[in-house]
Motif scaffolding. Structure first.
Motif, PDB file in Angstrom:
ATOM      1  N   LEU A   1       0.849  -1.206   0.000  1.00  0.00           N
ATOM      2  CA  LEU A   1       0.000   0.000   0.000  1.00  0.00           C
ATOM      3  C   LEU A   1       0.873   1.241   0.000  1.00  0.00           C
ATOM      4  O   LEU A   1       0.571   2.216  -0.684  1.00  0.00           O
ATOM      5  CB  LEU A   1      -0.897   0.016   1.239  1.00  0.00           C
ATOM      6  N   LEU A   2       1.939   1.187   0.789  1.00  0.00           N
ATOM      7  CA  LEU A   2       2.870   2.330   0.907  1.00  0.00           C
ATOM      8  C   LEU A   2       4.243   1.800   1.307  1.00  0.00           C
ATOM      9  O   LEU A   2       4.326   0.912   2.167  1.00  0.00           O
ATOM     10  CB  LEU A   2       2.393   3.283   2.029  1.00  0.00           C
ATOM     11  N   GLY A   3       5.288   2.285   0.690  1.00  0.00           N
ATOM     12  CA  GLY A   3       6.628   2.044   1.256  1.00  0.00           C
ATOM     13  C   GLY A   3       7.595   1.180   0.476  1.00  0.00           C
ATOM     14  O   GLY A   3       8.690   0.906   0.984  1.00  0.00           O
ATOM     15  N   GLU A   4       7.241   0.732  -0.760  1.00  0.00           N
ATOM     16  CA  GLU A   4       8.218  -0.080  -1.506  1.00  0.00           C
ATOM     17  C   GLU A   4       9.507   0.695  -1.743  1.00  0.00           C
ATOM     18  O   GLU A   4       9.527   1.917  -1.736  1.00  0.00           O
ATOM     19  CB  GLU A   4       7.665  -0.639  -2.826  1.00  0.00           C
ATOM     20  N   HIS A   5      10.550  -0.004  -1.939  1.00  0.00           N
ATOM     21  CA  HIS A   5      11.915   0.510  -2.153  1.00  0.00           C
ATOM     22  C   HIS A   5      12.510   1.122  -0.885  1.00  0.00           C
ATOM     23  O   HIS A   5      13.608   0.718  -0.486  1.00  0.00           O
ATOM     24  CB  HIS A   5      11.994   1.492  -3.338  1.00  0.00           C
ATOM     25  N   ALA A   6      11.787   2.068  -0.233  1.00  0.00           N
ATOM     26  CA  ALA A   6      12.328   2.616   1.006  1.00  0.00           C
ATOM     27  C   ALA A   6      12.522   1.490   2.023  1.00  0.00           C
ATOM     28  O   ALA A   6      13.425   1.536   2.863  1.00  0.00           O
ATOM     29  CB  ALA A   6      11.373   3.677   1.556  1.00  0.00           C
TER      30      ALA A   6
ATOM     31  N   ASP B   1      18.243  -2.305  -8.287  1.00  0.00           N
ATOM     32  CA  ASP B   1      19.596  -1.871  -8.686  1.00  0.00           C
ATOM     33  C   ASP B   1      19.589  -0.417  -9.133  1.00  0.00           C
ATOM     34  O   ASP B   1      20.510   0.346  -8.837  1.00  0.00           O
ATOM     35  CB  ASP B   1      20.124  -2.733  -9.851  1.00  0.00           C
ATOM     36  N   SER B   2      18.529  -0.025  -9.860  1.00  0.00           N
ATOM     37  CA  SER B   2      18.441   1.351 -10.345  1.00  0.00           C
ATOM     38  C   SER B   2      18.362   2.330  -9.162  1.00  0.00           C
ATOM     39  O   SER B   2      19.032   3.368  -9.156  1.00  0.00           O
ATOM     40  CB  SER B   2      17.222   1.479 -11.265  1.00  0.00           C
ATOM     41  N   VAL B   3      17.560   1.984  -8.151  1.00  0.00           N
ATOM     42  CA  VAL B   3      17.454   2.862  -6.971  1.00  0.00           C
ATOM     43  C   VAL B   3      18.793   2.880  -6.221  1.00  0.00           C
ATOM     44  O   VAL B   3      19.239   3.933  -5.741  1.00  0.00           O
ATOM     45  CB  VAL B   3      16.285   2.418  -6.051  1.00  0.00           C
ATOM     46  N   ARG B   4      19.452   1.729  -6.164  1.00  0.00           N
ATOM     47  CA  ARG B   4      20.764   1.677  -5.482  1.00  0.00           C
ATOM     48  C   ARG B   4      21.762   2.617  -6.155  1.00  0.00           C
ATOM     49  O   ARG B   4      22.486   3.360  -5.493  1.00  0.00           O
ATOM     50  CB  ARG B   4      21.306   0.238  -5.472  1.00  0.00           C
ATOM     51  N   ARG B   5      21.745   2.634  -7.491  1.00  0.00           N
ATOM     52  CA  ARG B   5      22.677   3.525  -8.211  1.00  0.00           C
ATOM     53  C   ARG B   5      22.351   4.990  -7.921  1.00  0.00           C
ATOM     54  O   ARG B   5      23.249   5.803  -7.706  1.00  0.00           O
ATOM     55  CB  ARG B   5      22.616   3.252  -9.721  1.00  0.00           C
ATOM     56  N   GLN B   6      21.047   5.333  -7.881  1.00  0.00           N
ATOM     57  CA  GLN B   6      20.659   6.717  -7.557  1.00  0.00           C
ATOM     58  C   GLN B   6      21.114   7.074  -6.138  1.00  0.00           C
ATOM     59  O   GLN B   6      21.569   8.176  -5.862  1.00  0.00           O
ATOM     60  CB  GLN B   6      19.143   6.890  -7.672  1.00  0.00           C
ATOM     61  N   HIS B   7      20.974   6.094  -5.230  1.00  0.00           N
ATOM     62  CA  HIS B   7      21.358   6.291  -3.828  1.00  0.00           C
ATOM     63  C   HIS B   7      22.862   6.516  -3.723  1.00  0.00           C
ATOM     64  O   HIS B   7      23.322   7.378  -2.961  1.00  0.00           O
ATOM     65  CB  HIS B   7      20.916   5.052  -3.028  1.00  0.00           C
ATOM     66  N   GLU B   8      23.628   5.779  -4.524  1.00  0.00           N
ATOM     67  CA  GLU B   8      25.094   5.951  -4.502  1.00  0.00           C
ATOM     68  C   GLU B   8      25.484   7.336  -5.015  1.00  0.00           C
ATOM     69  O   GLU B   8      26.389   7.966  -4.501  1.00  0.00           O
ATOM     70  CB  GLU B   8      25.761   4.881  -5.384  1.00  0.00           C
TER      71      GLU B   8
ATOM     72  N   THR C   1      13.969  11.341   0.377  1.00  0.00           N
ATOM     73  CA  THR C   1      12.772  10.747  -0.248  1.00  0.00           C
ATOM     74  C   THR C   1      12.289   9.561   0.587  1.00  0.00           C
ATOM     75  O   THR C   1      11.089   9.413   0.849  1.00  0.00           O
ATOM     76  CB  THR C   1      13.103  10.277  -1.692  1.00  0.00           C
ATOM     77  N   PHE C   2      13.216   8.711   1.024  1.00  0.00           N
ATOM     78  CA  PHE C   2      12.833   7.549   1.841  1.00  0.00           C
ATOM     79  C   PHE C   2      12.191   7.999   3.161  1.00  0.00           C
ATOM     80  O   PHE C   2      11.223   7.391   3.632  1.00  0.00           O
ATOM     81  CB  PHE C   2      14.050   6.666   2.139  1.00  0.00           C
ATOM     82  N   ASP C   3      12.738   9.085   3.753  1.00  0.00           N
ATOM     83  CA  ASP C   3      12.144   9.588   5.005  1.00  0.00           C
ATOM     84  C   ASP C   3      10.719  10.082   4.750  1.00  0.00           C
ATOM     85  O   ASP C   3       9.833   9.879   5.577  1.00  0.00           O
ATOM     86  CB  ASP C   3      12.997  10.734   5.587  1.00  0.00           C
ATOM     87  N   GLY C   4      10.529  10.715   3.597  1.00  0.00           N
ATOM     88  CA  GLY C   4       9.179  11.172   3.228  1.00  0.00           C
ATOM     89  C   GLY C   4       8.236   9.979   3.099  1.00  0.00           C
ATOM     90  O   GLY C   4       7.096  10.012   3.592  1.00  0.00           O
ATOM     91  N   ILE C   5       8.711   8.917   2.477  1.00  0.00           N
ATOM     92  CA  ILE C   5       7.875   7.713   2.302  1.00  0.00           C
ATOM     93  C   ILE C   5       7.564   7.102   3.673  1.00  0.00           C
ATOM     94  O   ILE C   5       6.426   6.689   3.930  1.00  0.00           O
ATOM     95  CB  ILE C   5       8.585   6.691   1.367  1.00  0.00           C
ATOM     96  N   ALA C   6       8.556   7.106   4.568  1.00  0.00           N
ATOM     97  CA  ALA C   6       8.331   6.541   5.915  1.00  0.00           C
ATOM     98  C   ALA C   6       7.233   7.319   6.649  1.00  0.00           C
ATOM     99  O   ALA C   6       6.394   6.728   7.352  1.00  0.00           O
ATOM    100  CB  ALA C   6       9.634   6.549   6.714  1.00  0.00           C
ATOM    101  N   ALA C   7       7.223   8.646   6.440  1.00  0.00           N
ATOM    102  CA  ALA C   7       6.178   9.456   7.090  1.00  0.00           C
ATOM    103  C   ALA C   7       4.799   9.090   6.528  1.00  0.00           C
ATOM    104  O   ALA C   7       3.812   9.025   7.272  1.00  0.00           O
ATOM    105  CB  ALA C   7       6.473  10.940   6.877  1.00  0.00           C
ATOM    106  N   LEU C   8       4.751   8.825   5.220  1.00  0.00           N
ATOM    107  CA  LEU C   8       3.465   8.422   4.614  1.00  0.00           C
ATOM    108  C   LEU C   8       3.002   7.090   5.218  1.00  0.00           C
ATOM    109  O   LEU C   8       1.815   6.880   5.467  1.00  0.00           O
ATOM    110  CB  LEU C   8       3.605   8.274   3.097  1.00  0.00           C
TER     111      LEU C   8
END
Ligand code: MEV
Length: 303
Positions: free
Chosen positions: A12-17, A186-193, A202-209
Motif C-alpha cells: 500500500l505504501l513504502g516499496e523501495h524505502a 539496482d536502479s534505486v541503489r545507483r541513484q542512492h550511490e 525521499t525515503f524519510d518522506g515515504i516513511a512518514a506516509l
C-alpha cells in the motif's frame, strides 16, 4: 501428500524505502500459489502453467532450479520430493509472485515432511529462495506471502499487524509491462550511490506516509489513505520507477472515482493499485482500467 499456500501481496505504501530500513504498509491478497509435495525418487519442481518441469540445480543460469535447490538445503537431511505448483498470479508484475511461489513450495515440503513452522519463520526461511531472484530482498514479500492480512513490515523487526476498521477495497491493474525487481532495486541503489542525501530524504518522506497510512487504515479513513497513496506514487515517480502506462492507469483510476492510486511493488511496469470506496465503485474503476490494462481485478483485504 503435503500442501502449501503462498499469498500474493500488494504494498500500500513504502516499496523501495523498505529495502533501506524504512517501514512498509502491505497486505496479503487471496490470489496466490498453491503447491503440493510428495516423496519421490528424485526431487522435481513442476509448474504446469509455465510449462516448466525442473530438477534442483546450482546453475547460475537457471534461477528457478537454483531457488528450489536453496530450499531443499534448509532441511538437515536433503529430502527427495516431487513438488507441483499452481500459480494464479502474474509473474514480474509486482504482486509478489516469486515470494508466493517460494512460500507455497516451502509450506508444501514442510507439510510433507511433518515440519512445523510459524508464519514468520517460514517467511524468513523462504528468503533463501528470494535471494536467488534479487540479491537484497527486504523480506516484505515473503512476510506477506506467509502471513496475509494488513501489516507494517520493517527489516529485522517482527511483523506488526494492523486491524483495518473497514475492509480495503482495491482495484488492481496489470500494465502488461514486465518488470524485474532486481533491475529496479539496482536502479534505486545507483541513484542512492550518486545522491545519497536526496534519496534518503525521499525515503524519510515515504516513511512518514507509512506512519500516517497505518493510522488511516486503523481509522477506516479511505480519503486520507488514498491521498497518501497518491503522494507515495509521486515520490516513487521521482525515483524513476513509474512508466507512461502506469501513469495512464493511475490517472484513469482517479478519473473513474478511485480515492488514490499508485504503482505497487518494484515499478518499471507491473501493477498499479487504486483504493476504492466500496465494491460497486471498484467495479466501475476496474471497467475503466480494463480499457487500457492487460487485466484488472478487485482485491478485498481485511475482512
Ligand atoms: C518488491 O515487491 C518490493 C521492493 O521494495 C523490494 C523489496 O522490498 O525487497 C521493491
Amino acid at each position: 501428500m503435503g500442501e502449501g499456500f503462498g499469498r500474493g501481496k500488494v504494498i500500500l505504501l513504502g516499496e523501495h524505502a523498505v529495502v533501506y530500513g524504512r517501514p512498509a504498509l502491505a497486505c496479503g491478497i487471496e490470489r496466490g500459489v498453491r503447491a503440493t509435495a510428495a516423496p519421490a525418487e528424485a526431487s522435481r519442481l513442476d509448474v504446469p502453467v509455465w510449462d516448466l518441469s525442473l530438477a534442483p540445480s546450482t546453475d547460475a543460469e537457471e534461477p528457478l532450479a537454483r531457488a528450489f535447490d536453496a530450499l531443499l538445503d534448509v532441511y538437515g537431511e536433503r529430502p527427495r520430493l516431487a513438488v507441483e505448483a499452481d500459480v494464479a498470479l502474474p509473474a514480474g508484475a509486482g504482486l509478489g509472485c516469486s515470494a508466493a511461489l517460494g512460500v507455497a513450495v516451502l509450506a508444501a515440503m514442510d507439510d510433507a515432511l511433518g515440519v512445523e513452522r510459524e508464519a514468520e519463520e517460514r517467511a524468513e526461511v523462504a528468503l533463501a529462495w528470494e535471494r536467488v531472484f534479487h540479491g537484497n530482498p527486504s523480506g516484505v514479500d515473503t512476510a506477506m506471502a506467509s502471513a496475509g492480512g494488513v501489516a507494517v513490515f520493517r527489516r529485522g523487526e517482527p511483523l506488526r499487524r494492523v486491524a483495518p476498521k473497514r475492509p480495503l477495497i482495491l482495484a488492481v491493474a496489470n500494465s502488461g509491462e514486465a518488470s524485474s525487481t532486481k533491475h529496479m532495486v539496482d536502479s534505486v541503489r545507483r541513484q542512492h550511490e550518486r545522491n545519497e542525501a536526496r534519496i534518503e530524504e525521499t525515503f524519510d518522506g515515504i516513511a512518514a506516509l507509512v506512519r500516517n497510512g497505518e493510522l488511516a487504515v486503523a481509522a477506516g479513513d479511505v480519503i486520507a489513505l488514498g491521498q497518501l497513496m497518491d503522494l507515495n506514487h509521486g515520490l516513487l515517480s521521482s525515483l524513476l520507477l513509474s512508466t507512461t502506462k502506469l501513469e495512464a492507469l493511475c490517472e484513469t483510476a482517479r478519473a473513474a472515482g478511485a480515492k488514490g492510486a499508485k504503482l505497487t511493488g518494484a515499478g518499471g511496469g507491473g501493477c498499479m493499485i487504486a483504493l476504492c470506496e466500496d465494491r460497486e465503485s471498484a467495479g466501475g474503476v476496474c471497467a475503466a482500467l480494463e480499457e487500457i490494462a492487460d487485466e484488472a481485478f478487485i482485491a478485498e483485504v481485511g475482512t
